[in-house]
Design a protein around this motif. Sequence first.
Motif, PDB file in Angstrom:
ATOM      1  N   GLY A 207       6.642 -87.170 -15.875  1.00 50.34           N
ATOM      2  CA  GLY A 207       5.596 -87.239 -14.864  1.00 50.34           C
ATOM      3  C   GLY A 207       5.829 -88.309 -13.808  1.00 50.34           C
ATOM      4  O   GLY A 207       5.140 -88.347 -12.788  1.00 50.34           O
ATOM      5  N   LEU A 208       6.806 -89.166 -14.035  1.00 47.85           N
ATOM      6  CA  LEU A 208       7.031 -90.255 -13.086  1.00 47.85           C
ATOM      7  C   LEU A 208       7.864 -89.846 -11.883  1.00 47.85           C
ATOM      8  O   LEU A 208       8.020 -90.635 -10.953  1.00 47.85           O
ATOM      9  CB  LEU A 208       7.750 -91.417 -13.792  1.00 47.85           C
ATOM     10  N   ILE A 209       8.426 -88.637 -11.913  1.00 48.54           N
ATOM     11  CA  ILE A 209       9.370 -88.287 -10.851  1.00 48.54           C
ATOM     12  C   ILE A 209       8.692 -88.262  -9.481  1.00 48.54           C
ATOM     13  O   ILE A 209       9.215 -88.825  -8.514  1.00 48.54           O
ATOM     14  CB  ILE A 209      10.026 -86.924 -11.158  1.00 48.54           C
ATOM     15  N   ALA A 210       7.538 -87.617  -9.396  1.00 47.80           N
ATOM     16  CA  ALA A 210       6.885 -87.519  -8.082  1.00 47.80           C
ATOM     17  C   ALA A 210       6.537 -88.905  -7.531  1.00 47.80           C
ATOM     18  O   ALA A 210       6.879 -89.213  -6.381  1.00 47.80           O
ATOM     19  CB  ALA A 210       5.665 -86.616  -8.166  1.00 47.80           C
ATOM     20  N   PRO A 211       5.876 -89.777  -8.311  1.00 41.82           N
ATOM     21  CA  PRO A 211       5.621 -91.121  -7.770  1.00 41.82           C
ATOM     22  C   PRO A 211       6.908 -91.863  -7.406  1.00 41.82           C
ATOM     23  O   PRO A 211       6.947 -92.545  -6.376  1.00 41.82           O
ATOM     24  CB  PRO A 211       4.899 -91.841  -8.915  1.00 41.82           C
ATOM     25  N   ARG A 212       7.935 -91.687  -8.215  1.00 38.73           N
ATOM     26  CA  ARG A 212       9.195 -92.372  -7.891  1.00 38.73           C
ATOM     27  C   ARG A 212       9.791 -91.840  -6.605  1.00 38.73           C
ATOM     28  O   ARG A 212      10.310 -92.586  -5.779  1.00 38.73           O
ATOM     29  CB  ARG A 212      10.210 -92.178  -9.026  1.00 38.73           C
ATOM     30  N   PHE A 213       9.718 -90.525  -6.449  1.00 37.31           N
ATOM     31  CA  PHE A 213      10.240 -89.927  -5.208  1.00 37.31           C
ATOM     32  C   PHE A 213       9.504 -90.518  -4.006  1.00 37.31           C
ATOM     33  O   PHE A 213      10.116 -90.902  -3.014  1.00 37.31           O
ATOM     34  CB  PHE A 213      10.022 -88.407  -5.247  1.00 37.31           C
ATOM     35  N   LEU A 214       8.172 -90.579  -4.104  1.00 37.75           N
ATOM     36  CA  LEU A 214       7.403 -91.077  -2.962  1.00 37.75           C
ATOM     37  C   LEU A 214       7.735 -92.528  -2.679  1.00 37.75           C
ATOM     38  O   LEU A 214       7.975 -92.918  -1.535  1.00 37.75           O
ATOM     39  CB  LEU A 214       5.903 -90.906  -3.229  1.00 37.75           C
ATOM     40  N   ALA A 215       7.772 -93.342  -3.747  1.00 43.36           N
ATOM     41  CA  ALA A 215       8.031 -94.762  -3.540  1.00 43.36           C
ATOM     42  C   ALA A 215       9.411 -94.975  -2.927  1.00 43.36           C
ATOM     43  O   ALA A 215       9.564 -95.738  -1.962  1.00 43.36           O
ATOM     44  CB  ALA A 215       7.921 -95.514  -4.868  1.00 43.36           C
ATOM     45  N   SER A 255       7.024-100.670  -1.004  1.00 46.79           N
ATOM     46  CA  SER A 255       7.507 -99.427  -1.597  1.00 46.79           C
ATOM     47  C   SER A 255       8.706 -99.679  -2.498  1.00 46.79           C
ATOM     48  O   SER A 255       8.818 -99.100  -3.581  1.00 46.79           O
ATOM     49  CB  SER A 255       7.921 -98.441  -0.502  1.00 46.79           C
ATOM     50  N   LEU A 256       9.585-100.564  -2.037  1.00 44.70           N
ATOM     51  CA  LEU A 256      10.787-100.840  -2.826  1.00 44.70           C
ATOM     52  C   LEU A 256      10.419-101.466  -4.167  1.00 44.70           C
ATOM     53  O   LEU A 256      10.967-101.089  -5.208  1.00 44.70           O
ATOM     54  CB  LEU A 256      11.715-101.768  -2.035  1.00 44.70           C
ATOM     55  N   LEU A 257       9.464-102.386  -4.125  1.00 44.13           N
ATOM     56  CA  LEU A 257       9.062-103.023  -5.384  1.00 44.13           C
ATOM     57  C   LEU A 257       8.437-102.004  -6.328  1.00 44.13           C
ATOM     58  O   LEU A 257       8.725-101.998  -7.530  1.00 44.13           O
ATOM     59  CB  LEU A 257       8.084-104.164  -5.100  1.00 44.13           C
ATOM     60  N   ILE A 258       7.596-101.137  -5.773  1.00 44.03           N
ATOM     61  CA  ILE A 258       6.989-100.104  -6.625  1.00 44.03           C
ATOM     62  C   ILE A 258       8.080 -99.213  -7.212  1.00 44.03           C
ATOM     63  O   ILE A 258       8.075 -98.870  -8.393  1.00 44.03           O
ATOM     64  CB  ILE A 258       5.982 -99.260  -5.817  1.00 44.03           C
ATOM     65  N   ASN A 259       9.054 -98.875  -6.378  1.00 46.80           N
ATOM     66  CA  ASN A 259      10.142 -98.000  -6.832  1.00 46.80           C
ATOM     67  C   ASN A 259      10.914 -98.647  -7.984  1.00 46.80           C
ATOM     68  O   ASN A 259      11.185 -98.012  -9.004  1.00 46.80           O
ATOM     69  CB  ASN A 259      11.087 -97.712  -5.666  1.00 46.80           C
ATOM     70  N   ILE A 260      11.243 -99.934  -7.823  1.00 45.65           N
ATOM     71  CA  ILE A 260      11.987-100.616  -8.884  1.00 45.65           C
ATOM     72  C   ILE A 260      11.147-100.673 -10.152  1.00 45.65           C
ATOM     73  O   ILE A 260      11.636-100.459 -11.258  1.00 45.65           O
ATOM     74  CB  ILE A 260      12.409-102.024  -8.418  1.00 45.65           C
ATOM     75  N   PHE A 261       9.851-100.940  -9.978  1.00 44.65           N
ATOM     76  CA  PHE A 261       8.962-101.006 -11.137  1.00 44.65           C
ATOM     77  C   PHE A 261       8.926 -99.672 -11.884  1.00 44.65           C
ATOM     78  O   PHE A 261       9.069 -99.619 -13.113  1.00 44.65           O
ATOM     79  CB  PHE A 261       7.556-101.402 -10.694  1.00 44.65           C
TER      80      PHE A 261
END
Lengths: 395, 311, 212
Positions: A207-215, A255-261
């Motif tokens: 389920g994390l793919i969509a949020p990761r894609f956006l971030a 966004s980058l920080l969210i992506n890394i998280f």
Amino acid sequence: MIAFILHGFRSVFQGSRAYWVWFTVLLALALVGLNAYARQLAHGLGSTGMGDEVSWGLYIANFAFLVGMAAAAVMMVIPAYIFKDKEMHKVVIFSELFAVAAMIMCMLFIFVDLGRPDRIHHMVPKIGYFNWPGSLLTWDVIVLNGYLILNLYVCAYFLYESFHGRRPKPILYIPVVFLAIAWAPTIHTVTAFLFQGLGGRPFWNTGLIAPRFLASAFAAGPAFMILVFTVLERLGAISIESTVIRRIRVIVTVSLLINIFLAGSELFAEFYAESAHTVHISHLFGLHGISLLAPWIWASLAMNILAAVILLSPARNNPIALIVACIMIVVGIWIEKGLGFVVPGFIPSTLGDFVQYIPSANEIIICIGIWAFGLLVYTIFLKGSLPIVNQQNTP
Amino acid sequence: MEKGQKPDRKLNRRDFIAGMAVTLAAAGAGAAALSPLIRAEEIPPLEDVLQKHYQRLTPEEKKAIFARLEKRILATHGVQATIRDPQPLENAHFAYALNIGRCIGCRKCVYACMKENNLSRDPQIQYIRVLKMKKQGHGIDLESAVHDYPQEEAGDKNYYYMPVQCQQCENPPCVKVCPVKATWREEDGIVVIDYNWCIGCRYCQAACPYHARRFNFAKPRVPGAELNPNMGYLSNRPRFMGVMEKCTFCLHRTRTGRYPACLEVCPTGARKFGDMSDPDSEIRRIVDKERVYVLKQDLGTVPRFYYVFAK
Amino acid sequence: MNNSAAGSSGDKNWGLVLVVPACAVLFILFVVFTLATSDEPTVAQPLEPSWFTPTTARGEDLQNKVMVGSCYLCHAYWTGLPDPDVVRPQFAHSAIQLDHGANDRCYNCHLIQDRNKYTANDGSGIMHTNVEQLCARCHGLIYNDWVAGTHGVQRGQWMTPTAFERQNFKCTHCHDPHAPAFKFEKYTPPPVWPEQIERQRAEAPPPSEKTE
């Protein structure tokens, strides 16, 4: 109307030597890419490095990346239209034009990935047999085309009115802008759903793919726009306040920080549980057998973290450091989406076969050709719209 | 370009000519770039481009299409083939059982399938993949399976041999994801593909959890002398370049009451096929009496392909 | 460079200077490259018939049978009771390697009084065409499976299986009765991948070592 088109024609075909060198290089690369595609069309997709095991490669990877870039254009629009940021307003048209160019590239990448492009009309509702709403790919067709049309309309209307020295009527384009704002996350979400809905591919089925894609998109897209604005300003084509760059930088950093998280969260879940499905990710990082992907994903991870460090340290105020960070973000996220996401979903295959993916030269040439074509389209858009935008900004 | 430059509304002749020259040069080079197409290995005839989806064809149209295809096969392979279109049997529900305790990994099923279904010899396409797994290791563990063990390593008592082919799922993920409905599940449970409708996006291949789908990355090549002339429209007729294909339980055989080719060739009798709705069938007896399992049960695909552990 | 006010006259038109020659060069390159490359059509290798032809495990052995049905040639004149301690088959049968587990006496299966027949439980004879009746004496469960069709090789029709439409094989088609463990040696080669595909043998690291 004719005057508008003539002006576009004229300003595209007039330029400095640097412009024409850039233009010629892109055109030549695009033509070489077209030649490579003709070869692929003649001899089949066997001319790529793909096979039955890794059945999607660079094409789909670039597609996923560019959908994100297109969606990220909206991140520039939000401050301009919702928070009424005047300075941002001036440059927002350029990121919308990039969204259009990115959308065109996306569609080309899908097109070259098809085994039977001559049957593309089977996708057209009524003439063909459109498996909607069952197939996520049909959703993607709808949202991508919709997004392209929305952005084309906003850009064309805005430029046309400005060209005639009129103020664009808000009622005629602001609702569309807001619709595009709402639409943008959907294109990337649907693209993520394309992957994460496949139960047979545990690497994607989270389920994390969509949020990761956006971030990741909201980091890479604005980072790319910072690069574009910096280049345009160096060329003297536009002048922008440093507040604009600073504002975009904040978007990129968050966004980058969210992506890394999010990526870290995923890594923890996979590695701590050590379930049978961990094999994809441990192979990706080179921990299970020989992996051609490992150097790439480690480089991507390093680039993202280094960029985050730069953006969080005082060095971010140094333009050179900022540019380096932005390049690292764009490249890092390109790797993360392609070699770090699309390809490892296929390695090992669903029957546990470790087949590596090495893109063929022809395949890489096609990818470069599409990128060159997209940048050429964007260059032409910029060339045509810059005089109009500058005219309006200097009353 | 400089800031404050006014858009010019006029276009003088010289600029126009220069612009046209640039455009024409680019177009000319673009046309030359397409020159590899003169060697295209497969050019779709117009009638193929205009052909409708299988499920929308009338019986007359089907007849004309079959005749056209037979003529084309005669021209390309020199074989007078017969294309039939057997319909699903009423109330039949096909299922397959494979006894892992017996399979010796001889891979004859793989080649019988190639022969029966006219699979491409070069590049090689095989519907069945036989996995070799160590018995005292992790048991049925796909990641430690060997896919290309040499023939000397077959028949080893310390290993399981597990052939995997299309599982003909009740709830097939490949059918769900196809954007153009080029693949669907028939009444009798067999998932088929219309080779004239597939656009080659390979989304079904990404969705399939069993690695059952094969893509024609190049033009499939079968020597005319080896072509099986008994063809089904939805099964073993010659495929096109750039389309997907898969196991159909040999529907041109099974729908006329015969056994699939892979079953007939199996020297161990590990393969059993039949109609689940018939309470006296072999397949029903196995599922009732033996310890059966299906591959990747947790995915909810509900395969109709049962694996058996029995002596 | 702002030449819009003055028009482009006087300035070099870089568009023409750069794009047109570049396109011309590409044009020639594309055409030459296309004409220079000639693809030889690869000829598909035919399959070896033995890879796909159905055979039973003992198909060839059975075709070479010389003994079955002609036991009287010798045994019509010699029907003396054998020594019960002799385990090794003798004379004409010395080639036979008996490897049938605990069943190590010839006359457990072969009828002493009539060598053309096999021994039934009640001491009567079983014709060799009904060999499954003999095997069923010990292997009853498998016999039941075989009758139901779940054990053994089948060919022909799954639907309406009548005796004429279905080819059923008996125990001895696949199992050598003297050494009944299943033997089959005609294996076939592994699949091949296109040259450009890079594969690794997956057996190397077992999953338990993956976190090393």
